[in-house]
Enzyme design. Sequence first.
Site, short mmCIF file in Angstrom:
data_model
loop_
_atom_site.label_atom_id
_atom_site.label_comp_id
_atom_site.label_asym_id
_atom_site.label_seq_id
_atom_site.Cartn_x
_atom_site.Cartn_y
_atom_site.Cartn_z
N GLY A 51 0.82 -1.21 0.00
CA GLY A 51 0.00 0.00 0.00
C GLY A 51 0.85 1.25 0.00
O GLY A 51 2.02 1.24 -0.41
N CYS A 52 0.28 2.35 0.47
CA CYS A 52 0.97 3.64 0.47
C CYS A 52 2.26 3.58 1.26
O CYS A 52 2.27 3.17 2.42
CB CYS A 52 0.05 4.70 1.08
SG CYS A 52 0.85 6.30 1.32
N PHE A 53 3.37 4.00 0.64
CA PHE A 53 4.65 3.88 1.35
C PHE A 53 4.77 4.83 2.52
O PHE A 53 5.61 4.64 3.40
CB PHE A 53 5.86 3.97 0.42
CG PHE A 53 5.86 5.07 -0.63
CD1 PHE A 53 5.18 6.26 -0.46
CD2 PHE A 53 6.58 4.88 -1.81
CE1 PHE A 53 5.21 7.25 -1.43
CE2 PHE A 53 6.62 5.88 -2.78
CZ PHE A 53 5.94 7.06 -2.60
#
Length: 221
Positions: A51-53
């Site tokens: 997912g979003c880093f």
Amino acid sequence: MKHSIYLLVLLFTFSCQNSAQSKKQQEKITTAQPVELPVEQGQARTYFASGCFWCVEAIFESVLGVNEVTSGYSGGHTKNPTYASSNTGKTGHAETVEVIYDPRLINFSTLVDVYFGSQNISQENGQGNDIGSQYRSIIFYQNEAQKQIILRKKDSIAKALNVKIAAEVYPFQKFWKAEDYHQDYEKLNPNNRYIQNVSKPRLNRFKEKFPDILKTNQEKD
């Protein structure tokens, strides 16, 4: 009728653009020989996408034995990916973090536990409302021993929970560092709405599950 056809064309086009890579490209990536990075000055490196880093970076940085986490891109078929290009879904890359850790304090197996324990393991092509191939889950291995650790844990979790694990397992090839403004994003932007509503709740859920491996406030400083 024309309106319906137009919508179908748009949906098909978006689907094609958002696919990670062709079967041929994916086969080339997944069958490649993994690149194994040496331990340097007592520090090892490993790579995860889930997912979003911004979220993933904060999670791993809270773990004892992890000294640095860098946001970037990996798992695709193009060179020099950027945030803009990876978001098209055409590069095959996923938002990935590089975890630099001290193997004397934490081992690869425990980091894999952190990985699986800090995400929705059954969600394909995204995490939460972050949808797209750039947000898919990938776990990278650098040698056969790491690969077997990943596969055993993945199989064990799938059987225990009776779910299909979405994470792809790739041989590590190369990590591309993301733009500077993505680094330490949660730490530097604590009042950002996404950080407040998505990243911090995800981090807190992880901390509740793994209290024994967290850094103390002194160690964070």
